[in-house]
Design a protein around this motif. Structure first.
Motif, short mmCIF file in Angstrom:
data_model
loop_
_atom_site.label_atom_id
_atom_site.label_comp_id
_atom_site.label_asym_id
_atom_site.label_seq_id
_atom_site.Cartn_x
_atom_site.Cartn_y
_atom_site.Cartn_z
N TYR A 18 1.25 -0.80 -0.14
CA TYR A 18 -0.32 -0.12 -0.19
C TYR A 18 1.26 0.97 0.45
O TYR A 18 0.57 1.75 1.27
CB TYR A 18 -0.78 -0.55 1.44
N PRO A 19 1.85 2.17 -1.26
CA PRO A 19 2.52 2.22 -1.21
C PRO A 19 2.03 3.91 -0.99
O PRO A 19 2.39 4.55 -0.60
CB PRO A 19 3.65 2.33 -2.36
N ARG A 20 0.90 3.63 -1.29
CA ARG A 20 -0.20 4.91 -1.92
C ARG A 20 -0.28 5.12 0.01
O ARG A 20 -1.83 5.77 -0.01
CB ARG A 20 -0.84 5.58 -2.77
N LEU A 21 -0.85 4.77 0.45
CA LEU A 21 -1.50 4.91 1.50
C LEU A 21 -1.48 6.20 2.71
O LEU A 21 -2.47 6.81 3.29
CB LEU A 21 -1.23 3.77 2.52
N PHE A 22 -0.38 6.96 2.50
CA PHE A 22 0.30 8.61 3.09
C PHE A 22 -0.24 9.00 1.95
O PHE A 22 1.06 8.73 1.15
CB PHE A 22 1.07 7.48 4.12
N GLU A 23 -0.45 9.94 2.67
CA GLU A 23 -0.11 11.33 1.94
C GLU A 23 1.18 12.15 1.45
O GLU A 23 2.14 11.58 2.66
CB GLU A 23 -1.46 12.94 1.91
N VAL A 24 1.76 12.49 0.66
CA VAL A 24 3.46 13.30 1.22
C VAL A 24 3.49 14.18 1.63
O VAL A 24 2.11 14.83 2.28
CB VAL A 24 3.82 13.27 -0.38
N ASP A 25 4.61 13.95 2.96
CA ASP A 25 5.17 15.06 4.13
C ASP A 25 3.33 14.98 4.92
O ASP A 25 3.43 15.47 6.46
CB ASP A 25 4.31 16.87 3.45
N PRO A 34 7.81 14.03 8.77
CA PRO A 34 7.31 13.44 6.83
C PRO A 34 6.79 12.62 6.78
O PRO A 34 8.39 11.80 6.31
CB PRO A 34 7.62 14.63 6.46
N TYR A 35 6.07 11.67 6.17
CA TYR A 35 5.85 10.28 4.87
C TYR A 35 6.65 10.52 3.62
O TYR A 35 6.18 11.65 3.08
CB TYR A 35 4.35 9.63 4.75
N SER A 36 7.72 9.62 3.35
CA SER A 36 7.94 9.19 2.16
C SER A 36 8.09 8.32 1.86
O SER A 36 8.63 7.52 3.12
CB SER A 36 9.07 10.62 1.78
N LEU A 37 8.02 7.34 0.96
CA LEU A 37 8.87 5.71 0.35
C LEU A 37 9.93 6.09 1.41
O LEU A 37 9.61 4.63 1.58
CB LEU A 37 7.74 5.18 -1.12
N GLU A 38 10.13 6.94 0.39
CA GLU A 38 12.03 6.59 0.76
C GLU A 38 12.65 6.75 1.67
O GLU A 38 13.25 5.89 2.87
CB GLU A 38 12.81 7.91 -0.19
#
Length: 193
Positions: A53-60, A188-192
């Motif tokens: 679910y890589p898009r579960l969280f919004e960027v930042d 802040p969220y980022s997949l990296e």
């Protein structure tokens, strides 16, 4: 039976009862300490793998990630004034004496004065308090973290039907001295990241 129709409860007619298995502490002998589940002592949520679910969280979006401790999941609860302890899926009967308490893996966190203080304090103002954590150490899993005996680290708190926000959870645990799973990332969220 001939008189039966769809939807009838036939458990009694066939002598069927619910089986609750006896459970063991680590490598010890079976204690037969399983008790019936209580819907108010909620199981911990199933955590999905972020890779699915890589898009579960919004960027930042602000997120917190804690270390997954390699042990056995534990839930401690006080619901309507009654204490509970158990694994992820199975509640265990309350020990009758100190010797039994010392041999009951899932009740051992209750011997921690910090855990007792936090839980009893919260239960004076709330009907449902559940502390989730991990018991780890010697004889629990292959990875013991160098711990002799066992230890407990909390990772979440559920009060009156909702999970407590992480900053409040951390603050409560800090105030009462309850040890928590290490934070490996907060920001802040980022997949990296």
């Amino acid at each position: 039976p001939e008189h039966a129709k769809e939807g009838d409860d036939l458990a009694g007619a066939f002598g069927i009862t619910k089986y609750i298995p006896g459970l063991t502490r680590g490598k010890g002998k079976g204690q037969g300490d399983a008790i019936a589940d209580n819907a108010l002592v909620q199981h911990y949520t199933n955590i999905e793998n972020l890779r699915h679910y890589p898009r579960l969280f919004e960027v930042d979006e602000v997120v917190v990630a804690t270390e997954k401790i390699h042990g056995t999941n534990c839930r401690l609860a006080i619901v309507n004034g009654e204490q509970f302890a158990g694994s992820h899926r199975v509640l265990r009967k309350m020990p009758e004496d100190e010797e039994e308490a010392n041999n009951s893996l899932y009740w051992t966190p209750w011997s921690d004065k910090a855990v007792q203080s936090l839980m009893h304090r919260l239960s004076t103002e709330h009907k449902q308090v559940i502390l989730y954590g991990e018991i780890f150490g010697e004889g629990i899993q292959k990875l013991s973290y160098g711990v002799k005996g066992t230890e407990f680290l909390a990772f979440d708190l559920f009060v009156d039907g909702k999970y407590v926000d992480f900053p409040e959870f951390q603050t409560l645990c800090f105030i009462w001295g309850v040890r928590t799973a290490p934070v490996v990332y907060a920001g802040p969220y980022s997949l990296e990241a």
